[in-house]
Design a protein around this motif. Structure first.
Motif, short mmCIF file in Angstrom:
data_model
loop_
_atom_site.label_atom_id
_atom_site.label_comp_id
_atom_site.label_asym_id
_atom_site.label_seq_id
_atom_site.Cartn_x
_atom_site.Cartn_y
_atom_site.Cartn_z
N HIS A 58 0.93 -1.32 -0.02
CA HIS A 58 0.14 -0.04 0.01
C HIS A 58 0.82 1.52 0.16
O HIS A 58 1.78 1.48 1.04
CB HIS A 58 -0.94 0.16 1.25
CG HIS A 58 -1.82 1.06 1.48
ND1 HIS A 58 -2.12 1.85 0.17
CD2 HIS A 58 -2.42 1.75 2.27
CE1 HIS A 58 -3.09 2.97 0.76
NE2 HIS A 58 -3.08 2.96 2.07
N PHE A 59 0.81 2.04 -1.09
CA PHE A 59 1.40 3.40 -1.01
C PHE A 59 0.27 4.52 -1.15
O PHE A 59 -0.94 4.37 -1.73
CB PHE A 59 2.12 3.37 -2.39
CG PHE A 59 3.11 2.43 -2.54
CD1 PHE A 59 3.93 2.13 -1.63
CD2 PHE A 59 3.42 1.82 -3.72
CE1 PHE A 59 4.95 1.11 -1.70
CE2 PHE A 59 4.29 0.85 -4.04
CZ PHE A 59 4.94 0.46 -3.18
N ASP A 60 0.32 5.38 -0.18
CA ASP A 60 -0.40 6.53 0.09
C ASP A 60 0.00 7.99 -0.51
O ASP A 60 1.22 8.30 -0.22
CB ASP A 60 -0.86 6.59 1.39
CG ASP A 60 -1.84 7.83 2.13
OD1 ASP A 60 -2.98 7.56 1.57
OD2 ASP A 60 -1.22 8.76 2.44
N LEU A 61 -1.06 8.55 -1.47
CA LEU A 61 -0.62 9.83 -1.84
C LEU A 61 -1.81 10.83 -1.53
O LEU A 61 -2.82 10.48 -1.12
CB LEU A 61 -0.30 9.60 -3.56
CG LEU A 61 0.97 8.77 -3.66
CD1 LEU A 61 0.55 7.43 -4.24
CD2 LEU A 61 1.76 9.62 -4.68
N ALA A 62 -1.49 12.05 -2.28
CA ALA A 62 -2.30 12.96 -2.15
C ALA A 62 -2.38 13.97 -3.11
O ALA A 62 -1.14 14.07 -3.57
CB ALA A 62 -2.50 13.81 -0.52
N ASN A 63 -3.34 14.59 -3.72
CA ASN A 63 -3.22 15.71 -4.83
C ASN A 63 -1.90 16.50 -4.53
O ASN A 63 -1.34 16.98 -5.44
CB ASN A 63 -4.44 16.39 -5.02
CG ASN A 63 -5.11 16.97 -4.03
OD1 ASN A 63 -4.45 17.14 -2.63
ND2 ASN A 63 -6.00 17.78 -4.21
N ASN A 64 -1.69 16.99 -3.07
CA ASN A 64 -0.99 18.22 -2.95
C ASN A 64 0.56 17.73 -2.58
O ASN A 64 1.58 18.51 -1.95
CB ASN A 64 -1.36 19.16 -2.21
CG ASN A 64 -1.99 18.65 -0.68
OD1 ASN A 64 -1.63 17.42 -0.36
ND2 ASN A 64 -2.35 19.46 0.03
N TYR A 65 0.91 16.51 -2.51
CA TYR A 65 2.16 15.97 -1.99
C TYR A 65 3.30 16.46 -3.09
O TYR A 65 2.96 16.33 -4.33
CB TYR A 65 2.22 14.43 -1.68
CG TYR A 65 1.35 14.07 -0.54
CD1 TYR A 65 0.45 14.95 0.36
CD2 TYR A 65 1.15 12.70 -0.24
CE1 TYR A 65 -0.12 14.33 1.31
CE2 TYR A 65 0.64 12.14 0.73
CZ TYR A 65 -0.26 13.13 1.56
OH TYR A 65 -0.93 12.79 2.74
N ILE A 93 -3.38 1.80 -4.15
CA ILE A 93 -2.76 2.99 -4.18
C ILE A 93 -3.83 3.74 -3.95
O ILE A 93 -5.10 3.83 -4.43
CB ILE A 93 -2.23 3.14 -5.62
CG1 ILE A 93 -1.38 2.33 -6.17
CG2 ILE A 93 -1.81 4.45 -5.85
CD1 ILE A 93 -0.95 2.14 -7.59
N SER A 94 -3.61 4.98 -2.90
CA SER A 94 -4.76 5.92 -2.70
C SER A 94 -4.20 7.24 -2.87
O SER A 94 -2.86 7.58 -3.32
CB SER A 94 -4.89 5.62 -1.15
OG SER A 94 -3.76 5.89 -0.29
N THR A 95 -5.13 8.05 -2.99
CA THR A 95 -4.88 9.51 -3.11
C THR A 95 -6.13 10.05 -2.56
O THR A 95 -7.08 9.76 -2.08
CB THR A 95 -4.72 9.97 -4.51
OG1 THR A 95 -4.22 11.52 -4.49
CG2 THR A 95 -6.02 10.10 -5.67
#
Ligand code: NAP
Length: 326
Positions: A58-65, A93-95
């Motif tokens: 599991h890799f966690d992201l966000a729009n503003n990283y 994969i999350s965002t």
């Protein structure tokens, strides 16, 4: 060419996210820092490879990283294309969207317009057809919850996301959100709160709501951004996050460092590094599905996963830790 370690599933532990079909690795990797446009691309790539080799699915992201905003997703997209394309179905994969992303009234908070446009942008940056989890990053006090959560439901129904989640919602807001999402037919898979030995807010009702409702919980900043490690015991290293982040430096007071020192001694008595104990400590609660760590070096990925060798705490150890934290 990257070929994933054939033993990658041998030792990682997986925990079910609430009452769902999804299991997450007990340690997940977040791309908030050290994966942006200002960072060393090959180092970011090496950390992702090592994580996957150790069973971190599991890799966690966000729009503003980043920084700059969006660049962690862009870099991840490039690395994904080079290294992980054959493994897409082995990855979660999350965002997220919810914090400021672009100027004007439609690039922040929780409108349907912002959330769905942001998700489309994230998919483009990462070169993905869908994300596994799409989160509302924080509650919006001025938008009806039905609208923000309706946007998550639409994300799932349109195939842009397989599951949805929420972050930074308090216990009361979470109970309401869970109800709304269930009624929409897109159950809330997971909540992402901040939780560590230093930040214990989820114990004030949130974990109870998640446990009762069968919603998973992936906790961010379990190392308090690195304070709960041996990183700062002898001052602030030049390559550390605190050296670059004024906010973190401010917390690095004498009183905090005295606590860190004593916690470090308890960790050593358990045969762990402080970082390992910090990860183990959040995982002591079965309602916590995964500890979402950040890393700046490949060796930190290894250290954090090594926490799983000892997740048991005696009543005496827990009492001592509570005593130190006051
Ligand atoms: N939902 C939200 O609102 C939200 C907010 C924040 C974060 N998150 C998510 O949570 C993830 C993790 O957050 P975080 O980076 O604050 O987590 P963290 O794990 O508490 O802190 C990561 C930092 O701790 C240090 N570190 C990590 N492992 C170490 C080890 N074994 N030994 C010594 N130092 C170690 C490193 O600092 P140095 O860089 O100094 O080496 C690393 O950058 C983010 O990437 C993001 O995906 C979500």
């Amino acid at each position: 060419m990257y070929v994933a370690d054939s033993k990658r599933y041998d030792s990682m532990q997986y925990r079910r996210s609430g009452r769902s079909g999804i299991q997450l690795p007990a340690v997940s990797l977040g791309l908030w820092h050290n994966f942006g446009g200002v960072d060393n691309f090959e180092n970011s790539r090496a950390m992702l490879r090592r994580a996957f080799d150790l069973g971190i699915t599991h890799f966690d992201l966000a729009n503003n990283y980043g920084p700059p905003y969006g660049s962690a997703e862009e870099n991840f997209g490039q690395i994904f294309k080079k290294d992980f394309l054959p493994y897409r179905d082995e990855l979660i994969i999350s965002t997220k969207a919810g914090w400021d992303m672009w100027p004007g009234p439609y690039g922040d908070l929780g409108s349907r317009k912002y959330l769905l446009a942001s998700l489309d942008q994230s998919l483009k940056r990462m070169g993905l057809e869908y994300v596994d989890i799409f989160y509302h990053h924080r509650p919006d006090p001025d938008t009806p919850m039905e609208e923000s959560l309706g946007a998550l439901d639409m994300a799932a129904r349109s195939g842009r996301a397989l599951y949805v989640g929420i972050s930074a919602y308090n216990a009361k807001q979470t109970a309401e959100a869970v109800k709304i999402l269930r009624a929409l037919g897109t159950p809330c898979l997971i909540h992402q709160p901040k939780y560590s030995m230093f930040v214990r807010d989820p114990e004030q009702g949130l974990l109870d709501v998640l446990g009762k409702e069968g919603v998973g919980c992936i906790v961010f900043s379990p190392l308090a951004q690195g304070l709960l490690s041996d990183r700062y015991l002898k001052g602030v290293p030049a390559d550390s996050r605190a050296a670059r982040n004024v906010f973190l430096k401010k917390q690095d007071t004498e009183a905090t460092m005295a606590k860190v020192q004593t916690l470090n001694e308890i960790a050593h008595a358990r045969g762990q590094s402080l970082a390992e104990m910090a990860v183990a400590w959040v995982l002591r609660d079965p309602r916590v599905t995964s500890a979402l760590v950040g890393t700046s070096k490949v060796s930190q990925v290894d250290d954090n996963v090594a926490a799983l060798k000892n997740l048991k705490f005696s009543a005496d150890e827990l009492k001592k830790i509570d005593g130190i934290l006051g």
